[in-house]
Every structure is written in structure tokens, then in C-alpha cells.
Enzyme design. Sequence first.
Site, PDB file in Angstrom:
ATOM      1  N   ASP A  64      42.659  38.589  34.892  1.00 56.41           N
ATOM      2  CA  ASP A  64      43.149  38.721  36.269  1.00 56.41           C
ATOM      3  C   ASP A  64      43.139  40.166  36.774  1.00 56.41           C
ATOM      4  O   ASP A  64      43.660  41.071  36.114  1.00 56.41           O
ATOM      5  CB  ASP A  64      44.572  38.170  36.320  1.00 56.41           C
ATOM      6  CG  ASP A  64      45.066  37.916  37.722  1.00 56.41           C
ATOM      7  OD1 ASP A  64      45.178  38.881  38.490  1.00 56.41           O
ATOM      8  OD2 ASP A  64      45.332  36.749  38.053  1.00 56.41           O
ATOM      9  N   SER A 112      42.609  37.987  42.191  1.00 55.26           N
ATOM     10  CA  SER A 112      43.353  36.793  41.811  1.00 55.26           C
ATOM     11  C   SER A 112      43.294  35.741  42.924  1.00 55.26           C
ATOM     12  O   SER A 112      42.211  35.361  43.346  1.00 55.26           O
ATOM     13  CB  SER A 112      44.788  37.176  41.461  1.00 55.26           C
ATOM     14  OG  SER A 112      45.439  36.139  40.771  1.00 55.26           O
TER      15      SER A 112
END
Length: 278
Positions: free
Chosen positions: A170, A56
Site C-alpha cells: 500500500d 490506496s
Amino acid sequence: MVVDTPTLQPPARVLKDRPAVALVLGGGAFHGMAHVGVIKVLEDAGIPIDLIVGTSAGSMVGALYADNPKIDSLIPLIKSTTAKDVFDFSLFRSSEGYVSGKKLQSYLNKQLRVTQIEDTQIPFVAVTTDLVKGETVALKAGPIAPSVNASCAIPGIFEPVKMYGSTFVDGGVLDNLPVNIAKEYNPEYIIEVKIMAFETTVDLKNHQDVIIRAYSVAANKANVELNSTADVLIAPNLKGIPLMSSKDNEKLYELGVNAAKEMLPGIKAELQKRGILK
């Protein structure tokens, strides 16, 4: 978002030598500015970084630093980055997400000197989640901007990234602190940086707040269950700072600096003991 890439998973990057120090950068949206502060302290102290694994926000900061490992040249750029620079938000985007990821990829392509992960100066790995298989995937080679996009694609906010015949979101959904990925390279010492602050009180005003809260809950649970085995954990206290706001960049940076300075004496002593640092 569909990316024009090969259908096969890219090969693992093979390092000529065993990395001495691996840096694992966890996820946390705009809390990623704290990573910059941590890296500043480590670089100024002469701590060698031989491998970067990011998920991320950690993937974005990690890619920029792996490409150009001179933190002073990156600090002004990253501090000035706002949500508008990386989010092409639209309520009419698609049923899969309000942010396509094109603006994020464009931003990365403008700042990075390389187009492929395997060409960064410091070996770099972007960690993402295969949404269909429910598995963590480490992207160790291939196009760098789409890979970072895949690592940052918060479900419900970003459109998933479709490449290699898979659908990615993610990396923090399953592995927000991917020390296990770094361990595959058998480094001598692992520094882990946690920037996801789990709040116990929340104010849910809209659908975005609900999505981000759900993401935070999932990432926090994953962190707890993984039981990190890093040699040291640097965890700036970022409670109370919104995940999706770029208004606190300076504060986040300073909190990263302070947290790293607190842990630095122990890191240097251990690295000297192991013969990694003189």
C-alpha cells in the site's frame, strides 16, 4: 501475488501540455467512496481535471475515473461495490496476507476499458511502496489492474504484489497524500483530498483491527511529516466510520459532496483568477 510484468520500471508518462489542475486522492480503504462525492461536485462545477494521482483507495477510484471521466456513470457502480466484490479473504491464503488481490484485479479488469495506465483518458498515477527498498514508487505506465492492486495492498491484509523485480504494498505506508508526485508534472493548481480519519479512541477486537490500526497510525504519521503543499485541501469528516466496511457507502459519498461544496467557492475563485476557469 506475483504479476507477469517486465523486470524494468515503466517509463514516466510524458504529458504534451502542462496540466492545469491535478487531483490527488489519498488512501483510506472504503472511505474511498468520499472521493466519488468530491469528484461529483468538481465535475458538476466544470472544474477541469488534467491529472489524477492516487494512493490506496484513491488509486482505485482514480483509475476508474481517469478511464471514464463521467462520474454519473460511475456512481451507481461504486456505491454498490461491497467488500465481497474486491476481497478474496481466506485464513489459509498464505503467510503474507489473507487477500490475494486477484478478485480486486478481476473487478478492475471488468470495469476498466483500458489495460495500461498510459491509455486512460486523464493521465493517471498509482502510488505504491517498495517494501524492500522502503521507498515510494509512482507507477506511471504499465498494467493498470496490478498497479492499482499494488497501491491498495495493505500489509498483513493483502499479499504484496511482486512485479518489476520489486515487492509492493500500500502506498499509504509512506505517502498517503502524494502531492509530491503530482508536483513532478508541474501543475498550475493541486486539489488534495484527504479521507483518512485518525481516531483517538479505538476498539481492537481481532488481528484485522490491529493491522488496520497500525496502518492508520503509519499513514497519519506520514501525512503529518510530509507537510502538504497542495493549493487546497478537501477533508471530509469521516471519523467514526470503519475503514474496512462497505456498509456506509451512501454516507461516505454525501460527506464527500458536502466537504467539496464547502471548498468549491474558493477553488472556483482561484481558478478564475489564474485564468484556468472562466
